[in-house]
Design a protein around this motif. Structure first.
Motif, short mmCIF file in Angstrom:
data_model
loop_
_atom_site.label_atom_id
_atom_site.label_comp_id
_atom_site.label_asym_id
_atom_site.label_seq_id
_atom_site.Cartn_x
_atom_site.Cartn_y
_atom_site.Cartn_z
N SER A 83 18.11 -40.46 10.76
CA SER A 83 16.64 -40.55 10.77
C SER A 83 16.02 -39.21 10.42
CB SER A 83 16.16 -41.01 12.16
OG SER A 83 16.71 -42.27 12.46
N ILE A 84 16.57 -38.13 10.99
CA ILE A 84 16.03 -36.81 10.68
C ILE A 84 16.23 -36.46 9.20
CG2 ILE A 84 16.29 -34.34 11.16
CD1 ILE A 84 16.96 -35.08 14.04
N GLY A 85 17.43 -36.77 8.66
CA GLY A 85 17.69 -36.52 7.23
C GLY A 85 16.76 -37.30 6.33
N PHE A 86 16.48 -38.56 6.76
CA PHE A 86 15.56 -39.39 5.96
C PHE A 86 14.16 -38.80 5.97
CE2 PHE A 86 12.54 -42.91 5.69
CZ PHE A 86 12.87 -43.41 4.43
N LEU A 87 13.72 -38.31 7.14
CA LEU A 87 12.39 -37.69 7.22
C LEU A 87 12.31 -36.42 6.37
CD1 LEU A 87 11.60 -38.17 11.01
CD2 LEU A 87 10.64 -39.43 9.07
N ILE A 88 13.36 -35.62 6.44
CA ILE A 88 13.38 -34.39 5.62
C ILE A 88 13.35 -34.72 4.13
CG2 ILE A 88 14.76 -32.36 5.02
CD1 ILE A 88 15.73 -32.33 7.92
N PHE A 89 14.14 -35.74 3.77
CA PHE A 89 14.18 -36.16 2.37
C PHE A 89 12.80 -36.64 1.90
CE2 PHE A 89 14.53 -39.68 -0.64
CZ PHE A 89 15.09 -39.04 -1.72
N CYS A 90 12.17 -37.45 2.77
CA CYS A 90 10.83 -37.96 2.42
C CYS A 90 9.83 -36.81 2.30
CB CYS A 90 10.36 -38.97 3.46
SG CYS A 90 11.31 -40.51 3.45
N ILE B 56 10.42 -33.62 1.56
CA ILE B 56 10.69 -32.84 0.34
C ILE B 56 10.25 -33.62 -0.90
CG2 ILE B 56 12.52 -31.84 -1.07
CD1 ILE B 56 14.01 -31.24 1.53
N TYR B 57 10.50 -34.93 -0.88
CA TYR B 57 10.15 -35.74 -2.04
C TYR B 57 8.65 -35.80 -2.24
CZ TYR B 57 9.96 -39.72 -5.18
OH TYR B 57 9.71 -40.55 -6.25
N VAL B 58 7.92 -36.01 -1.15
CA VAL B 58 6.46 -36.08 -1.25
C VAL B 58 5.88 -34.72 -1.64
CG1 VAL B 58 4.34 -36.47 0.05
CG2 VAL B 58 6.29 -38.00 0.35
N ALA B 59 6.44 -33.64 -1.06
CA ALA B 59 5.94 -32.30 -1.39
C ALA B 59 6.22 -31.97 -2.86
CB ALA B 59 6.60 -31.27 -0.47
N GLY B 60 7.34 -32.38 -3.41
CA GLY B 60 7.65 -32.14 -4.83
C GLY B 60 6.69 -32.85 -5.75
N GLU B 61 6.32 -34.09 -5.45
CA GLU B 61 5.37 -34.83 -6.27
C GLU B 61 3.99 -34.17 -6.24
OE1 GLU B 61 5.24 -38.85 -5.02
OE2 GLU B 61 7.10 -39.42 -6.08
N ALA B 62 3.59 -33.64 -5.10
CA ALA B 62 2.27 -32.98 -5.01
C ALA B 62 2.21 -31.75 -5.90
CB ALA B 62 1.99 -32.61 -3.56
N LYS B 63 3.29 -30.96 -5.95
CA LYS B 63 3.32 -29.77 -6.80
C LYS B 63 3.25 -30.15 -8.28
CE LYS B 63 5.82 -26.79 -3.60
NZ LYS B 63 7.05 -26.01 -3.38
N GLU B 64 3.93 -31.21 -8.66
CA GLU B 64 3.90 -31.65 -10.06
C GLU B 64 2.50 -32.11 -10.47
OE1 GLU B 64 6.85 -34.59 -10.60
OE2 GLU B 64 8.55 -33.18 -10.43
N GLU B 65 1.78 -32.77 -9.57
CA GLU B 65 0.41 -33.20 -9.88
C GLU B 65 -0.52 -32.02 -10.08
OE1 GLU B 65 -0.92 -35.83 -6.91
OE2 GLU B 65 0.42 -37.49 -7.50
#
Length: 511
Positions: free
Chosen positions: A487-494, A496-505
């Motif tokens: 669960s913790i790994g999934f939250l970290i992955f989510c 990082i994934y959401v933060a990466g998309e925000a930087k690209e926008e």
């Protein structure tokens, strides 16, 4: 205004309460039987009228102990042993060992029926074949051939070899067998009759062994001369040689059922009927002749041998044998049984697996001196079984120390500090097995010479409810850790994934 009752001190009130308790005890003892027996006072003695005077000392001893003795001839029709399916007497003593013909109601079947109805028996064997010698093998007694008395040439004496003095004090009694003869029986016991061997019957036990140097054989041949009986017996082989202390002259038989009032809801009808039977190799043990007969012994002194005449112990031994048969001693009963959970006192209808259970029972013993049932804490090997088909738990029931009662504990605290007393209570604590079903609390105490105690009580053991299981299990921590880490790994992955998309926008907007 102060009343007179307000001036009564606590000590005076204690003495007043003690007086009331004493009066209650006297009233209870007045309702009890006059004799020392726990089952009844009436005794029927079956003896030939011409030989009744030969047993006057024994019969007078029974009457002195409070028994109501009725005499009946073997061939007489009255009084009946059993009438309308019920016994007319609490105890029956059959001293007609040489009688061949009896009345119609005196038969092996009727004697066995008396035992099943709770009547105690004292049966004496003779050298002649009769009804009792045919009944003895049914009780696992192995008899020598007819007209084969027990004989011994030691110690040297002027009496017949078939008249043997037996030293009761030298009888070896195992620890698990009740000693019928107390220390009050002094002197040797005269015996004349037949001896018998005991088969492997758990309900049968020896009361008085034959002397080590004695043997069973016919001493006279056709010409009336004394023959070498021991040599003749040894030539016959195994069954012909009846010798040594392996033979018994008195044996006791305790029926399987018994234990007073404590048998529980699972016990069937008739469980309270208990009886005892004593087999004696010769009725002369109860006779006046042997009660008055002196025992001549030679004692080694500094100046040589000295001849001493001592009284026999037949008078006391006969009463002790009859006393055990009449259930004066070794009589136990279960008074009460309780069970509950640890740290609780209420009645429990069912238990859950792995519950901590407290089982308690109270046992009493009959005191022939006071004619009352008293708490008994002398059992050191009492056990409890918690069983379903097979015992799942077998544990010791240990005696519990405590005060004898509320008032006596209060009274003793006023006068002096008395130590705790044994109260006849036995208790144990155990864990219910991890298996559901209908279990039984079982007490099954069988010792030779004592009343058999048997008590069963059923109780269901159920699994825990759906909300009764523990929320966290120590054995499941690896699974808990795996789930939490995932669960913790999934939250970290989510994240990082959401933060990466925000930087690209943001980067695309700047361009």
């Amino acid at each position: 205004m102060r009343t007179r009752s307000s001036f009564i001190s606590p000590l005076s009130w204690s003495f007043f309460t003690l007086l009331l308790a004493s009066l209650a005890t006297l009233a209870q003892s007045s309702k009890a039987g006059k004799s020392a027996s726990s089952t009844g006072d009436s005794v029927l003695v079956i003896v030939e009228p011409t030989k009744q005077a030969e047993y006057s000392i024994f019969l007078h001893g029974l009457e002195k102990k409070g028994y109501a003795v009725t005499i009946r001839a073997p061939k007489a029709d009255n009084p009946l042993l059993i009438e309308d399916g019920l016994p007319n007497f609490s105890h029956v003593v059959l001293l007609a060992s040489d009688t061949k013909n009896f009345a119609q109601d005196i038969s092996p079947q009727s004697l066995v029926q008396l035992l099943s109805l709770g009547t105690n028996l004292v049966l004496t064997l003779g050298l002649k074949q009769n009804m009792l010698t045919s009944l003895a093998p049914e009780f696992s007694l192995l008899l020598p051939p007819p007209a084969t008395p027990l004989v011994s040439f030691f110690p040297e004496r002027a009496d017949s070899p078939s008249m043997i003095p037996i030293d009761v004090s030298r009888q070896s009694i195992p620890n698990d067998i009740l000693s019928v003869f107390p220390s009050q029986v002094t002197g040797k016991v005269w015996f004349s009759g037949t001896a018998f061997a005991l088969n492997s019957n758990p309900l049968l036990f020896p009361i008085l062994h034959a002397p080590l140097e004695s043997f069973a054989a016919d001493l006279t041949d056709a010409s009336g001369l004394v023959s070498d009986a021991l040599a003749d017996a040894s030539e016959k082989g195994g069954e012909g040689l009846w010798a040594g202390s392996s033979l018994s002259v008195v044996a006791g038989f305790q029926t399987l059922v018994g234990g007073g009032t404590g048998h529980g809801a699972d016990a069937g009808l008739g469980e309270n009927d208990q009886a005892r039977a004593v087999w004696v190799g010769g009725s002369s043990l109860f006779s006046d002749e042997f009660a008055k007969k002196q025992v001549v012994e030679k004692i080694q002194q500094e100046r040589g041998m000295k001849v001493v005449e001592n009284p026999s112990g037949n008078k006391q031994a006969a009463l002790e044998i009859a006393g055990w048969a009449f259930q004066e001693k070794g009589v136990l009963r279960i008074d009460e049984v309780t069970h509950h959970k640890v740290n609780q006192t209420g009645l429990v209808e069912m238990y859950t697996t792995n519950d901590e259970i407290v089982y308690t029972t109270r046992i009493s013993s009959f005191n022939p001196s006071t004619r009352k049932w008293e708490p008994y804490s002398g059992l050191k090997d009492l056990q409890l079984e918690f069983t379903m088909l097979d015992p799942h738990v077998r544990t010791a029931l240990l005696p519990v120390k405590g005060k004898t009662g509320l008032f006596f504990s209060h009274f003793s605290s006023i006068l002096s500090s008395s130590p705790p007393l044994l109260t006849g209570t036995y208790s144990t604590t155990f864990r219910a097995p991890d298996r559901h079903g209908v279990f039984k609390f079982v007490i099954s105490y069988k010792r030779k010479g004592f009343t058999h105690l048997h008590h069963t009580l059923s109780v269901p053991v159920v699994p825990p409810r759906h909300d009764g299981y523990p929320r966290f299990l120590s054995a499941a921590w690896p699974y808990y850790a795996g789930a939490i880490s995932t669960s913790i790994g999934f939250l970290i992955f989510c994240t990082i994934y959401v933060a990466g998309e925000a930087k690209e926008e943001k980067k695309s907007k700047k361009e």
